[in-house]
Design a protein around this motif. Structure first.
Motif, PDB file in Angstrom:
ATOM      1  N   VAL A  65       0.947  -1.200   0.069  1.00 46.90           N
ATOM      2  CA  VAL A  65       0.204  -0.075  -0.081  1.00 46.90           C
ATOM      3  C   VAL A  65       0.826   1.402   0.091  1.00 46.90           C
ATOM      4  O   VAL A  65       0.455   2.093  -0.691  1.00 46.90           O
ATOM      5  CB  VAL A  65      -0.916  -0.045   1.431  1.00 46.90           C
ATOM      6  N   LEU A  66       1.946   1.374   0.988  1.00 48.78           N
ATOM      7  CA  LEU A  66       2.646   2.505   1.013  1.00 48.78           C
ATOM      8  C   LEU A  66       3.564   2.715  -0.428  1.00 48.78           C
ATOM      9  O   LEU A  66       3.938   3.753  -0.657  1.00 48.78           O
ATOM     10  CB  LEU A  66       3.637   2.256   2.213  1.00 48.78           C
ATOM     11  N   THR A  67       4.078   1.393  -1.156  1.00 48.46           N
ATOM     12  CA  THR A  67       4.389   1.656  -2.268  1.00 48.46           C
ATOM     13  C   THR A  67       3.769   1.966  -3.634  1.00 48.46           C
ATOM     14  O   THR A  67       4.077   1.801  -4.672  1.00 48.46           O
ATOM     15  CB  THR A  67       5.295   0.774  -2.333  1.00 48.46           C
ATOM     16  N   ASN A  68       2.506   2.174  -3.150  1.00 49.26           N
ATOM     17  CA  ASN A  68       1.183   2.411  -4.151  1.00 49.26           C
ATOM     18  C   ASN A  68       1.296   1.219  -5.083  1.00 49.26           C
ATOM     19  O   ASN A  68       0.710   1.335  -6.184  1.00 49.26           O
ATOM     20  CB  ASN A  68       1.526   3.689  -5.023  1.00 49.26           C
ATOM     21  N   ARG A  69       1.717  -0.129  -4.613  1.00 52.20           N
ATOM     22  CA  ARG A  69       1.130  -1.249  -5.498  1.00 52.20           C
ATOM     23  C   ARG A  69       0.097  -1.765  -4.851  1.00 52.20           C
ATOM     24  O   ARG A  69       0.010  -2.729  -3.937  1.00 52.20           O
ATOM     25  CB  ARG A  69       2.297  -2.168  -5.485  1.00 52.20           C
ATOM     26  N   ARG A  70      -1.166  -1.404  -5.322  1.00 53.23           N
ATOM     27  CA  ARG A  70      -2.302  -1.944  -4.462  1.00 53.23           C
ATOM     28  C   ARG A  70      -3.062  -2.921  -5.284  1.00 53.23           C
ATOM     29  O   ARG A  70      -4.268  -3.404  -4.921  1.00 53.23           O
ATOM     30  CB  ARG A  70      -3.347  -0.680  -4.144  1.00 53.23           C
ATOM     31  N   ASN A  71      -2.641  -3.565  -6.195  1.00 54.02           N
ATOM     32  CA  ASN A  71      -3.276  -4.622  -6.985  1.00 54.02           C
ATOM     33  C   ASN A  71      -3.238  -5.979  -6.112  1.00 54.02           C
ATOM     34  O   ASN A  71      -2.133  -6.474  -5.769  1.00 54.02           O
ATOM     35  CB  ASN A  71      -2.995  -4.767  -8.527  1.00 54.02           C
ATOM     36  N   GLN A  72      -4.371  -6.688  -6.019  1.00 48.90           N
ATOM     37  CA  GLN A  72      -4.603  -7.830  -5.196  1.00 48.90           C
ATOM     38  C   GLN A  72      -3.720  -7.881  -3.912  1.00 48.90           C
ATOM     39  O   GLN A  72      -2.871  -8.926  -3.728  1.00 48.90           O
ATOM     40  CB  GLN A  72      -4.073  -8.768  -6.514  1.00 48.90           C
ATOM     41  N   VAL A  73      -4.101  -7.232  -3.255  1.00 48.70           N
ATOM     42  CA  VAL A  73      -3.372  -7.000  -1.580  1.00 48.70           C
ATOM     43  C   VAL A  73      -4.299  -7.840  -0.907  1.00 48.70           C
ATOM     44  O   VAL A  73      -3.797  -8.259   0.021  1.00 48.70           O
ATOM     45  CB  VAL A  73      -3.145  -5.790  -1.180  1.00 48.70           C
ATOM     46  N   ILE A  74      -5.605  -8.202  -1.282  1.00 49.47           N
ATOM     47  CA  ILE A  74      -6.491  -8.818  -0.481  1.00 49.47           C
ATOM     48  C   ILE A  74      -6.901 -10.060  -1.500  1.00 49.47           C
ATOM     49  O   ILE A  74      -7.344  -9.828  -2.408  1.00 49.47           O
ATOM     50  CB  ILE A  74      -7.526  -7.896   0.147  1.00 49.47           C
ATOM     51  N   GLU A  75      -6.846 -11.336  -0.768  1.00 48.59           N
ATOM     52  CA  GLU A  75      -7.497 -12.377  -1.386  1.00 48.59           C
ATOM     53  C   GLU A  75      -8.769 -12.726  -0.920  1.00 48.59           C
ATOM     54  O   GLU A  75      -9.152 -12.581   0.186  1.00 48.59           O
ATOM     55  CB  GLU A  75      -6.698 -13.531  -0.968  1.00 48.59           C
ATOM     56  N   ALA A  76      -9.815 -13.069  -1.707  1.00 47.72           N
ATOM     57  CA  ALA A  76     -11.127 -13.364  -1.484  1.00 47.72           C
ATOM     58  C   ALA A  76     -11.584 -14.545  -1.925  1.00 47.72           C
ATOM     59  O   ALA A  76     -11.330 -14.762  -3.258  1.00 47.72           O
ATOM     60  CB  ALA A  76     -12.161 -12.265  -2.011  1.00 47.72           C
ATOM     61  N   TYR A  77     -12.120 -15.383  -1.129  1.00 49.16           N
ATOM     62  CA  TYR A  77     -12.535 -16.626  -1.470  1.00 49.16           C
ATOM     63  C   TYR A  77     -14.254 -16.692  -1.303  1.00 49.16           C
ATOM     64  O   TYR A  77     -14.593 -16.600  -0.297  1.00 49.16           O
ATOM     65  CB  TYR A  77     -11.989 -17.857  -0.849  1.00 49.16           C
ATOM     66  N   SER A  78     -14.865 -17.401  -2.496  1.00 45.60           N
ATOM     67  CA  SER A  78     -16.219 -17.626  -2.201  1.00 45.60           C
ATOM     68  C   SER A  78     -16.649 -18.868  -2.761  1.00 45.60           C
ATOM     69  O   SER A  78     -15.832 -19.435  -3.420  1.00 45.60           O
ATOM     70  CB  SER A  78     -17.173 -16.461  -3.024  1.00 45.60           C
ATOM     71  N   SER A  79     -17.749 -19.298  -2.338  1.00 41.48           N
ATOM     72  CA  SER A  79     -18.316 -20.574  -2.902  1.00 41.48           C
ATOM     73  C   SER A  79     -19.381 -20.358  -3.809  1.00 41.48           C
ATOM     74  O   SER A  79     -19.831 -19.125  -3.925  1.00 41.48           O
ATOM     75  CB  SER A  79     -18.607 -21.639  -1.899  1.00 41.48           C
ATOM     76  N   ASN A  80     -19.952 -21.565  -4.528  1.00 49.40           N
ATOM     77  CA  ASN A  80     -21.047 -21.321  -5.311  1.00 49.40           C
ATOM     78  C   ASN A  80     -22.288 -20.874  -4.628  1.00 49.40           C
ATOM     79  O   ASN A  80     -23.383 -20.585  -4.924  1.00 49.40           O
ATOM     80  CB  ASN A  80     -21.140 -22.377  -6.328  1.00 49.40           C
ATOM     81  N   GLN A  81     -22.195 -20.952  -3.123  1.00 49.11           N
ATOM     82  CA  GLN A  81     -23.453 -20.753  -2.431  1.00 49.11           C
ATOM     83  C   GLN A  81     -23.218 -19.287  -1.579  1.00 49.11           C
ATOM     84  O   GLN A  81     -24.033 -19.383  -0.774  1.00 49.11           O
ATOM     85  CB  GLN A  81     -23.786 -21.926  -1.597  1.00 49.11           C
ATOM     86  N   SER A  82     -22.488 -18.608  -1.971  1.00 48.43           N
ATOM     87  CA  SER A  82     -22.088 -17.312  -1.316  1.00 48.43           C
ATOM     88  C   SER A  82     -22.796 -16.278  -1.781  1.00 48.43           C
ATOM     89  O   SER A  82     -22.825 -15.391  -2.714  1.00 48.43           O
ATOM     90  CB  SER A  82     -20.668 -16.913  -1.651  1.00 48.43           C
ATOM     91  N   PHE A  83     -24.299 -16.038  -1.237  1.00 47.58           N
ATOM     92  CA  PHE A  83     -25.322 -15.101  -1.470  1.00 47.58           C
ATOM     93  C   PHE A  83     -25.189 -13.862  -1.284  1.00 47.58           C
ATOM     94  O   PHE A  83     -25.457 -12.840  -2.012  1.00 47.58           O
ATOM     95  CB  PHE A  83     -26.606 -15.716  -1.176  1.00 47.58           C
ATOM     96  N   ALA A  84     -24.089 -13.615  -0.214  1.00 47.09           N
ATOM     97  CA  ALA A  84     -24.117 -12.011   0.067  1.00 47.09           C
ATOM     98  C   ALA A  84     -22.895 -11.939  -0.204  1.00 47.09           C
ATOM     99  O   ALA A  84     -22.280 -10.759   0.090  1.00 47.09           O
ATOM    100  CB  ALA A  84     -24.240 -12.068   1.759  1.00 47.09           C
TER     101      ALA A  84
END
Lengths: 406, 381
Positions: free
Chosen positions: B109-128
């Motif tokens: 973040v501090l070096t302005n490289r902010r792509n894909q710093v957080i990983e997100a996993y969802s399933s096929n039943q993640s309604f929210a």
């Protein structure tokens, strides 16, 4: 022995009655299918057209400064990333004429003085105008513009902070203004590209656990429950006082009649449920072992029995038929809802979650999901069996006391 | 005294007097049920939290700041666990989604490289999932742009040789305060060609009058069971000996019930205006009155078709359910109306929700009533 003979007699009697009321039976069979079908059509109508033709939104730039036109073109360009929304920039007059001809769902505008106010830190208002004949789409646009403006507000707060600190150092005014424009662009790009933050992955373990499969099972479960109620309702026969006395003299108890009615309803509803399940199997192949089908059938049977016991207890305890009907309907709704057939139970409030394991519809639906959708090869019937025994006992007790005290 | 009064009362009042407790109950039931349902749904929504897992791979100021802000979000019930556990629970559908704050978050973040710093996993039943992603990314984004601002200022100070005055916390705090205190960017929402600004809840999950219409239809159907009770085969012969005909009696009762129910409707509106976010207007009152007339006429005519009391109740229930579904009280109709606009004519509930008058229904039912009178108010009109 006599008791069983009595019960069998009433089973036959109620069966005959069910067949005699064939039109009512047919209607009750079709009613839940029509109702659920109607709901599905409405949901489909709400979702499907949106994919084919996106919600059209117009952005009116009345400010016409470098910054606002930059924002406008940026929004026009980033919108196609979202297949549901299309943003076009045009004049207010044009937007209004498109609104009148029902082409667009909403427009929003950057008012005159927008940029100046942004830099000054004055509060700025972005008016959104919705199309009254497209309320749902207007609402979607409203939410979208609101979330966009929340993000821009962060960017703005930062630019203002930079401006404030920049004033502290002896930076020439022109240079500062240029720097601010540069920061404005930078922060706006930064803001609107926030989706790049994430590295997204979807976990799919079992194919059959997709929402489609889930809601097929849930729909079937709902149909079964409504049919159980329908069959129970239609199988009974209101006996008048004299007949009741005569029956009592022959040693017929309320318990025997009620249980006979439960058996008839169980038979009818399960027959339909099995046929429906076979029909569903033709569309989606669950491909289970025979043993799994047996487990599934056993859970279905226990659920149906428990559900009918609940309905019968209400029937026995409440004597006003109107109240009884209302209570049975509410009971049915609560039981279906608690199973997670409408909203998956994962999304229930925490304060309700701890109650769920004590509700038989949640238990049985959970096992059904595990067996049918998650291909689990294990089943435990303890809870359901105990619940059935307790249920039977409560029903027996209430029918006995009802007969004694009235 | 009582007896003397009774002889002077018209015949209509016998049943009303005999069953007044049950009648009052059914008259008030829609109000009570609607309030209960609306309060219940409100409490439910407030209490609903989406369970997600948060895996934090680094212990830095920026990462902790994000975690704190996520913890303060009302929408989320956050569980901290190891990634493998989280993914296992996700597969079991015990979590809606899993977010990982990756190692090197702060540095990136501090070096302005902010792509894909957080990983997100969802399933096929993640309604929210979509809603959660929106929350997580906008919080992370806010944090990031604050620190970005701090570093822009650092650069400036550097260029002008006053870097010793630079204080990261002071700047981010200022930025945060500025955002919280001044309502910087706001939006207003109006409908085209309408003056008045829409209230915050322009599309609530459940509409008060949608819920109310279900219960009021059911209780009206139930209340009109007198039509059947008065024409039971055992007592039908009675009408041959009374001074008024069943036709006059029926119309009188219809009138009495319409007045009675309209009074209750006014009470209902008064209560709803006090409890919920409803603006009272003449249009609403007119729409409500025409809805009332429609439901009463329908109940009356339906009741005169049936012979079996219980079947009448069941049908009334079914009709009420169909009407609220077709009327868009459960799921909005916009999507389907675009294709088949005539659907809005099918249910009087739709007219009530759109505060219009169900003309087609009123005309059809009036014709039905005229036919009923013309046929002499027989049992099977």
């Amino acid at each position: 022995m006599q008791s069983i003979r009595n019960m069998l007699f009433f089973v036959k009697q109620y069966n005959k009655q069910l067949l005699k009321r064939k039109w009512a039976t047919l209607l009750l069979f079709l009613f839940p299918i029509c109702l659920i079908g109607l709901l599905l059509i409405l949901i489909a109508g709400l979702i499907i057209p949106v994919e084919n033709e996106p919600i059209r939104v117009v952005l009116v730039d009345e400010d016409e400064t470098k910054e606002s036109s930059l924002l406008t073109s940026l929004l026009e360009e980033t919108a196609p990333d979202n297949q549901f929304i299309q943003i076009d920039a045009m004049s207010k007059e044009h937007a209004e004429s498109l609104m009148e001809t029902n082409v667009i769902s909403a427009y929003f505008l950057f008012p005159t003085g927008f940029t100046a106010d942004l830099y000054e830190g004055n509060s700025v208002t972005i008016p959104i105008v919705g199309n009254p004949s497209k309320p749902t789409e207007s609402y979607v646009v409203k939410e979208l513009v609101e979330s966009m403006s929340r993000l821009l507000a962060t960017a703005q707060a930062n630019i203002l902070t930079i401006n404030e600190f920049a004033k502290k150092i002896d930076m020439p005014i022109e240079e500062r203004e240029e720097m601010l424009l540069h920061q404005f662009m930078d922060f706006t790009f930064y803001t609107l590209g926030k989706n790049k933050l994430l590295d997204e992955e979807v976990i799919n373990n079992v194919v059959t656990s997709s929402p489609k499969h889930y809601y097929l099972l849930a729909g079937w479960f709902t149909l079964l429950s409504i049919w159980l109620l329908a069959f129970y309702t239609i199988a009974g026969k209101e006996e008048h006082e004299g007949m009741l006395v005569r029956m009592r003299l022959f040693g017929v108890t309320m318990w025997q009649r009620t249980f006979a009615r439960i058996l008839v309803a169980l038979g009818g509803a399960l027959l339909l449920a099995v046929l429906t399940f076979i029909a569903i199997e033709q569309f989606v192949h669950f491909d289970l072992f025979m043993l799994d089908y047996l487990r599934f059938a056993l859970f279905t049977l226990l659920y149906a029995l428990l559900f009918l016991i609940g309905i019968a207890v209400i029937d026995v305890l409440i004597s006003s038929r109107k109240m009884m009907l209302l209570s049975q309907s509410l009971f049915t709704f609560i039981i279906i809802f608690a199973s997670g057939a409408i909203i998956p139970t994962l999304y229930f409030p925490q304060s309700v979650q701890f109650l769920l394991p004590y509700i038989f519809s949640y238990e049985s639906m959970n096992w059904m999901i595990d067996i049918i959708l998650e291909e689990r090869n294990y089943a435990n019937y303890t809870f359901m069996v105990i619940a059935t025994i307790i249920g039977m006992f409560i029903l027996w007790l209430s029918s006995i006391s009802k007969e004694r005290w009235t | 005294m009582m007896r003397g009064l009774m002889t002077r009362l018209p015949a209509h009042c016998f049943r009303l007097q005999k069953e007044w407790k049950s009648i009052v109950g059914w008259l008030l039931l829609p109000i009570i049920m609607t309030v209960l349902v609306m309060e219940g749904v409100g409490a439910w929504q407030e209490d609903t939290k989406v369970p997600i897992a948060l895996v934090v791979e680094e212990d830095t100021q920026l990462a902790n700041q994000l975690v704190d802000e996520l913890l303060n979000t009302e929408l989320l019930a956050i569980h901290f666990m190891a990634l493998s556990d989280a993914l296992h629970k996700l597969e079991q559908h015990e979590l809606d989604s899993v977010f990982v704050i990756r190692e090197g978050y702060e540095e990136n973040v501090l070096t302005n490289r902010r792509n894909q710093v957080i990983e997100a996993y969802s399933s096929n039943q993640s309604f929210a999932y979509q809603a959660i992603v929106e929350t997580v990314t906008s919080l992370a984004q806010q944090n990031m742009s604050r620190s970005k601002a701090a570093f822009v200022i650092k650069q400036l100070f550097d260029d002008y040789g006053t870097v010793s005055d630079w204080d990261y916390d002071e700047i981010t705090k200022k930025s945060r305060e500025r955002q919280e205190n001044n309502a910087l960017l706001q939006t207003t929402f109006t409908y085209f060609n309408m003056e008045q600004e829409e209230k915050e809840s322009s599309l609530p999950l459940l509409q008060v009058f949608g819920v109310w219409s279900l219960f009021t239809m059911i209780s009206t159907f139930f209340l009109f069971d007198w039509v059947l009770k008065e024409t039971r085969p055992e007592i039908r012969a009675r009408w041959l000996f009374t001074s008024i005909s069943f036709r006059r009696y029926g119309l009188g009762m219809l009138g009495i019930y319409t007045v009675l129910l309209s009074i209750v409707d006014f009470l209902t509106v008064a209560i709803f205006v006090a409890l919920f976010d409803i603006t009272l207007s003449l249009k609403l009152i007119l729409s409500l009155l025409s809805f009332r007339l429609t439901v009463n006429l329908l109940s009356f005519l339906l009741a005169s078709v049936y012979r079996k009391l219980f079947m009448y109740y069941v049908s009334g229930f079914a009709i009420a359910l169909f009407f609220i579904t077709l009327g868009g009280a459960i799921i909005p109709l916009d999507g389907i109306l675009r294709r088949w606009p005539w659907i809005e004519k099918l249910s009087p509930v739709q007219s009530l929700l759109a505060t219009s008058i169900p003309m087609e229904w009123l005309v059809a039912l009036s014709v039905g009533l005229v036919l009923w009178i013309w046929r002499g108010g027989k049992v099977n009109a």
